[in-house]
Design a protein around this motif. Structure first.
Motif, PDB file in Angstrom:
ATOM      1  N   LYS A   1       1.919  49.848 -52.187  1.00 16.09           N
ATOM      2  CA  LYS A   1       2.875  48.893 -52.748  1.00 16.09           C
ATOM      3  C   LYS A   1       4.290  49.191 -52.257  1.00 16.09           C
ATOM      4  O   LYS A   1       5.037  48.274 -51.906  1.00 16.09           O
ATOM      5  CB  LYS A   1       2.829  48.930 -54.278  1.00 16.09           C
ATOM      6  CG  LYS A   1       1.544  48.379 -54.847  1.00 16.09           C
ATOM      7  CD  LYS A   1       1.529  48.501 -56.351  1.00 16.09           C
ATOM      8  CE  LYS A   1       0.189  48.087 -56.913  1.00 16.09           C
ATOM      9  NZ  LYS A   1       0.085  48.314 -58.347  1.00 16.09           N
ATOM     10  N   LEU A   2       4.661  50.477 -52.225  1.00 17.79           N
ATOM     11  CA  LEU A   2       5.985  50.849 -51.713  1.00 17.79           C
ATOM     12  C   LEU A   2       6.125  50.444 -50.245  1.00 17.79           C
ATOM     13  O   LEU A   2       7.167  49.938 -49.823  1.00 17.79           O
ATOM     14  CB  LEU A   2       6.213  52.353 -51.873  1.00 17.79           C
ATOM     15  CG  LEU A   2       6.372  52.880 -53.294  1.00 17.79           C
ATOM     16  CD1 LEU A   2       6.476  54.399 -53.274  1.00 17.79           C
ATOM     17  CD2 LEU A   2       7.591  52.278 -53.971  1.00 17.79           C
ATOM     18  N   TRP A   3       5.069  50.661 -49.461  1.00 16.22           N
ATOM     19  CA  TRP A   3       5.088  50.308 -48.047  1.00 16.22           C
ATOM     20  C   TRP A   3       5.207  48.795 -47.876  1.00 16.22           C
ATOM     21  O   TRP A   3       5.979  48.315 -47.045  1.00 16.22           O
ATOM     22  CB  TRP A   3       3.829  50.853 -47.374  1.00 16.22           C
ATOM     23  CG  TRP A   3       3.750  50.531 -45.923  1.00 16.22           C
ATOM     24  CD1 TRP A   3       4.493  51.099 -44.924  1.00 16.22           C
ATOM     25  CD2 TRP A   3       2.900  49.571 -45.303  1.00 16.22           C
ATOM     26  NE1 TRP A   3       4.144  50.544 -43.718  1.00 16.22           N
ATOM     27  CE2 TRP A   3       3.165  49.607 -43.922  1.00 16.22           C
ATOM     28  CE3 TRP A   3       1.938  48.696 -45.787  1.00 16.22           C
ATOM     29  CZ2 TRP A   3       2.504  48.786 -43.035  1.00 16.22           C
ATOM     30  CZ3 TRP A   3       1.278  47.881 -44.884  1.00 16.22           C
ATOM     31  CH2 TRP A   3       1.558  47.937 -43.527  1.00 16.22           C
ATOM     32  N   ASN A   4       4.465  48.043 -48.670  1.00 15.79           N
ATOM     33  CA  ASN A   4       4.513  46.578 -48.587  1.00 15.79           C
ATOM     34  C   ASN A   4       5.910  46.036 -48.858  1.00 15.79           C
ATOM     35  O   ASN A   4       6.298  45.005 -48.314  1.00 15.79           O
ATOM     36  CB  ASN A   4       3.528  45.938 -49.568  1.00 15.79           C
ATOM     37  CG  ASN A   4       2.099  46.009 -49.100  1.00 15.79           C
ATOM     38  OD1 ASN A   4       1.832  46.160 -47.911  1.00 15.79           O
ATOM     39  ND2 ASN A   4       1.166  45.926 -50.028  1.00 15.79           N
ATOM     40  N   HIS A   5       6.677  46.725 -49.693  1.00 14.04           N
ATOM     41  CA  HIS A   5       8.029  46.278 -50.024  1.00 14.04           C
ATOM     42  C   HIS A   5       9.100  46.926 -49.146  1.00 14.04           C
ATOM     43  O   HIS A   5      10.291  46.775 -49.405  1.00 14.04           O
ATOM     44  CB  HIS A   5       8.321  46.560 -51.504  1.00 14.04           C
ATOM     45  CG  HIS A   5       7.502  45.713 -52.433  1.00 14.04           C
ATOM     46  ND1 HIS A   5       7.734  44.385 -52.643  1.00 14.04           N
ATOM     47  CD2 HIS A   5       6.416  46.022 -53.187  1.00 14.04           C
ATOM     48  CE1 HIS A   5       6.850  43.894 -53.490  1.00 14.04           C
ATOM     49  NE2 HIS A   5       6.027  44.870 -53.833  1.00 14.04           N
ATOM     50  N   GLY A   6       8.666  47.656 -48.126  1.00 13.20           N
ATOM     51  CA  GLY A   6       9.602  48.262 -47.191  1.00 13.20           C
ATOM     52  C   GLY A   6      10.335  49.470 -47.746  1.00 13.20           C
ATOM     53  O   GLY A   6      11.367  49.870 -47.219  1.00 13.20           O
ATOM     54  N   LEU A   7       9.806  50.071 -48.814  1.00 18.45           N
ATOM     55  CA  LEU A   7      10.455  51.223 -49.428  1.00 18.45           C
ATOM     56  C   LEU A   7       9.886  52.555 -48.933  1.00 18.45           C
ATOM     57  O   LEU A   7      10.395  53.613 -49.273  1.00 18.45           O
ATOM     58  CB  LEU A   7      10.315  51.145 -50.954  1.00 18.45           C
ATOM     59  CG  LEU A   7      10.953  49.905 -51.584  1.00 18.45           C
ATOM     60  CD1 LEU A   7      10.579  49.814 -53.052  1.00 18.45           C
ATOM     61  CD2 LEU A   7      12.463  49.925 -51.392  1.00 18.45           C
TER      62      LEU A   7
ATOM     63  N   ASP B   1       8.009  54.198 -45.221  1.00 18.99           N
ATOM     64  CA  ASP B   1       7.540  53.920 -43.870  1.00 18.99           C
ATOM     65  C   ASP B   1       6.172  54.562 -43.629  1.00 18.99           C
ATOM     66  O   ASP B   1       5.717  55.399 -44.395  1.00 18.99           O
ATOM     67  CB  ASP B   1       8.558  54.357 -42.817  1.00 18.99           C
ATOM     68  CG  ASP B   1       8.767  55.858 -42.753  1.00 18.99           C
ATOM     69  OD1 ASP B   1       8.090  56.605 -43.478  1.00 18.99           O
ATOM     70  OD2 ASP B   1       9.620  56.295 -41.963  1.00 18.99           O
TER      71      ASP B   1
END
Length: 67
Positions: A35-41, A43
């Protein structure tokens, strides 16, 4: 893993507690990293490093349980 965090001398007690809580949370909620990766938070490289650390901790825990 807990011992490794406790060995830091340049980190406050509160920061160590936050790191312990975060590590516990991430171990239980691995899909949270996606979820963090999907929101660009987060890498891909960091996500990979986190997964490697978690795998190592899991392996160490299973080795300890066998003794």
């Amino acid at each position: 893993m807990l011992q490794m965090l406790d060995d830091f001398v340049d980190v406050s007690k509160d920061e160590k507690q936050l790191m312990h809580l975060w590590n516990s949370f991430v171990r239980k909620q691995r899909l949270f990293m996606i979820k963090l990766w999907n929101h660009g938070l987060l890498d891909g490289c960091t996500m990979n490093n986190c997964n490697m650390i978690l795998e190592k901790c899991r392996d160490e825990e299973s080795d300890t349980g066998k003794s």
